[in-house]
Design a protein around this motif. Structure first.
Motif, PDB file in Angstrom:
ATOM      1  N   UNK A   1       0.798  -1.224   0.000  1.00 17.65           N
ATOM      2  CA  UNK A   1       0.000   0.000   0.000  1.00 17.65           C
ATOM      3  C   UNK A   1       0.836   1.281   0.000  1.00 17.65           C
ATOM      4  N   UNK A   2       1.955   1.300   0.683  1.00 20.17           N
ATOM      5  CA  UNK A   2       2.730   2.541   0.745  1.00 20.17           C
ATOM      6  C   UNK A   2       3.731   2.674  -0.405  1.00 20.17           C
ATOM      7  N   UNK A   3       3.767   1.691  -1.290  1.00 23.39           N
ATOM      8  CA  UNK A   3       4.688   1.750  -2.427  1.00 23.39           C
ATOM      9  C   UNK A   3       4.071   2.534  -3.570  1.00 23.39           C
ATOM     10  N   UNK A   4       4.836   3.448  -4.151  1.00 22.78           N
ATOM     11  CA  UNK A   4       4.301   4.251  -5.233  1.00 22.78           C
ATOM     12  C   UNK A   4       4.795   3.817  -6.612  1.00 22.78           C
ATOM     13  N   UNK A   5       5.734   2.880  -6.639  1.00 20.84           N
ATOM     14  CA  UNK A   5       6.174   2.368  -7.933  1.00 20.84           C
ATOM     15  C   UNK A   5       5.701   0.932  -8.110  1.00 20.84           C
TER      16      UNK A   5
ATOM     17  N   UNK B   1       7.292  -3.022 -18.010  1.00 21.98           N
ATOM     18  CA  UNK B   1       6.906  -1.634 -17.830  1.00 21.98           C
ATOM     19  C   UNK B   1       6.901  -1.292 -16.350  1.00 21.98           C
ATOM     20  N   UNK B   2       6.920   0.033 -16.033  1.00 23.62           N
ATOM     21  CA  UNK B   2       6.719   0.416 -14.651  1.00 23.62           C
ATOM     22  C   UNK B   2       5.974   1.738 -14.538  1.00 23.62           C
ATOM     23  N   UNK B   3       5.316   1.884 -13.410  1.00 25.00           N
ATOM     24  CA  UNK B   3       4.524   3.063 -13.099  1.00 25.00           C
ATOM     25  C   UNK B   3       5.080   3.737 -11.849  1.00 25.00           C
ATOM     26  N   UNK B   4       4.983   5.035 -11.839  1.00 28.59           N
ATOM     27  CA  UNK B   4       5.169   5.785 -10.616  1.00 28.59           C
ATOM     28  C   UNK B   4       3.842   6.482 -10.369  1.00 28.59           C
ATOM     29  N   UNK B   5       3.201   6.085  -9.293  1.00 26.79           N
ATOM     30  CA  UNK B   5       1.801   6.466  -9.069  1.00 26.79           C
ATOM     31  C   UNK B   5       0.990   6.017 -10.289  1.00 26.79           C
ATOM     32  N   UNK B   6       0.237   6.922 -10.918  1.00 31.48           N
ATOM     33  CA  UNK B   6      -0.567   6.473 -12.056  1.00 31.48           C
ATOM     34  C   UNK B   6       0.134   6.655 -13.398  1.00 31.48           C
ATOM     35  N   UNK B   7       1.320   7.257 -13.391  1.00 30.56           N
ATOM     36  CA  UNK B   7       2.027   7.536 -14.642  1.00 30.56           C
ATOM     37  C   UNK B   7       2.890   6.347 -15.071  1.00 30.56           C
ATOM     38  N   UNK B   8       2.730   5.942 -16.320  1.00 32.62           N
ATOM     39  CA  UNK B   8       3.569   4.887 -16.887  1.00 32.62           C
ATOM     40  C   UNK B   8       4.851   5.538 -17.379  1.00 32.62           C
ATOM     41  N   UNK B   9       5.936   5.340 -16.655  1.00 29.37           N
ATOM     42  CA  UNK B   9       7.164   6.064 -16.932  1.00 29.37           C
ATOM     43  C   UNK B   9       8.077   5.366 -17.918  1.00 29.37           C
ATOM     44  N   UNK B  10       7.991   4.078 -18.011  1.00 26.69           N
ATOM     45  CA  UNK B  10       8.902   3.363 -18.908  1.00 26.69           C
ATOM     46  C   UNK B  10       8.230   2.091 -19.407  1.00 26.69           C
ATOM     47  N   UNK B  11       8.481   1.809 -20.680  1.00 31.67           N
ATOM     48  CA  UNK B  11       7.917   0.623 -21.303  1.00 31.67           C
ATOM     49  C   UNK B  11       8.998   0.001 -22.151  1.00 31.67           C
ATOM     50  N   UNK B  12       9.174  -1.311 -22.056  1.00 35.13           N
ATOM     51  CA  UNK B  12      10.210  -1.984 -22.807  1.00 35.13           C
ATOM     52  C   UNK B  12       9.978  -1.834 -24.308  1.00 35.13           C
ATOM     53  N   UNK B  13      11.072  -1.582 -25.032  1.00 31.99           N
ATOM     54  CA  UNK B  13      10.972  -1.492 -26.488  1.00 31.99           C
ATOM     55  C   UNK B  13      10.594  -2.833 -27.091  1.00 31.99           C
ATOM     56  N   UNK B  14      10.847  -3.893 -26.344  1.00 34.27           N
ATOM     57  CA  UNK B  14      10.556  -5.229 -26.849  1.00 34.27           C
ATOM     58  C   UNK B  14       9.088  -5.598 -26.677  1.00 34.27           C
ATOM     59  N   UNK B  15       8.348  -4.747 -25.978  1.00 33.02           N
ATOM     60  CA  UNK B  15       6.969  -5.079 -25.660  1.00 33.02           C
ATOM     61  C   UNK B  15       6.065  -4.876 -26.862  1.00 33.02           C
TER      62      UNK B  15
END
Lengths: 118, 105
Positions: free
Chosen positions: A27-31, A47-61
């Motif tokens: 619950x207290x994790x924002x990523x 991929x990863x999110x910080x809060x609701x923002x998707x900050x990075x997505x693999x080019x292989x995806x």
């Protein structure tokens, strides 16, 4: 806190179907991170999110993969038109950006969702 | 070139010996380096992290970082059968393929 929760734990589907996995982070994790792991390999970053923002997505995806985290809490990973090559363990992890620097970005993993595409 | 590469295994060591695991990475600007352990059928769990050049010790584990050589290592001293697992090197969000360690009793 029960840790990182993933559902379903197992999913068997036919090729061409869509599947969705859910992850509830600590619950207290924002990523929040999504990985895919096949036998004998390390986790492959998706991929990863910080809060609701998707900050990075693999080019292989592939474009068939999409992830959301609409309110900055739980996340979903959807795979459209599944292929046999999508069979894998899908791991979710979370981390705290605001943890002390000595422990920042340490990933805590869920138990994973195993996908089998027939 | 893969972002994170680990020495090929499997690695078999006798109980009480030192297990040495190596990892190289391609992004010279990387700042955070992690070692995770993954038991068969389980998810990865953190062993330790290192951010600065040099050694960092935590119990029987020592991580070593050399940013100039883009090299990270993990030493497991006094290896125990319970250390038998796959060890994953991670650099930022990227993981290596892992090295499987078996400790012989």
């Amino acid at each position: 806190d029960t840790g990182v929760s993933q559902n379903p734990r197992h999913k068997i589907t036919k090729r061409g179907q869509n599947v969705t996995f859910r992850c509830d982070p600590i619950s207290e994790h924002n990523r929040l991170y999504w990985y895919r792991q096949t036998l004998g390999q390390g986790p492959e970053f998706l991929t990863y999110f910080q809060n609701e923002a998707q900050l990075e997505k693999s080019r292989l995806l592939s474009d068939r993969f999409s992830a959301e985290r609409p309110k900055g809490s739980f996340s979903t990973l959807e795979i459209q038109r599944t292929e046999q090559g999508d069979s894998a363990m899908y791991l979710c992890a979370s981390s705290s950006l605001t943890a002390p620097a000595s422990g920042a970005n340490v990933l805590t993993f869920g138990a994973g969702s195993r996908l089998t595409v027939l | 070139q893969k972002e994170v590469e680990q020495n090929s295994g499997p690695l078999s060591v006798p109980e009480g010996a030192i297990a040495s695991l190596n990892c190289t990475y391609s992004d010279r600007g990387s700042q955070s380096f992690f070692w995770y352990r993954q038991y068969s059928g389980k998810s990865p769990e953190l062993i330790m992290f290192i951010y600065s050049n040099g050694d960092k010790e935590d119990g029987r584990f020592t991580a070593q970082l050399n940013k100039a050589s883009q090299y990270v290592s993990l030493l497991i001293r006094d290896s125990q059968p319970s250390d038998s697992a796959t060890y994953l090197c991670a650099v930022r969000v990227s993981f290596g393929a892992g090295t499987t360690v078996t400790v012989r009793a």
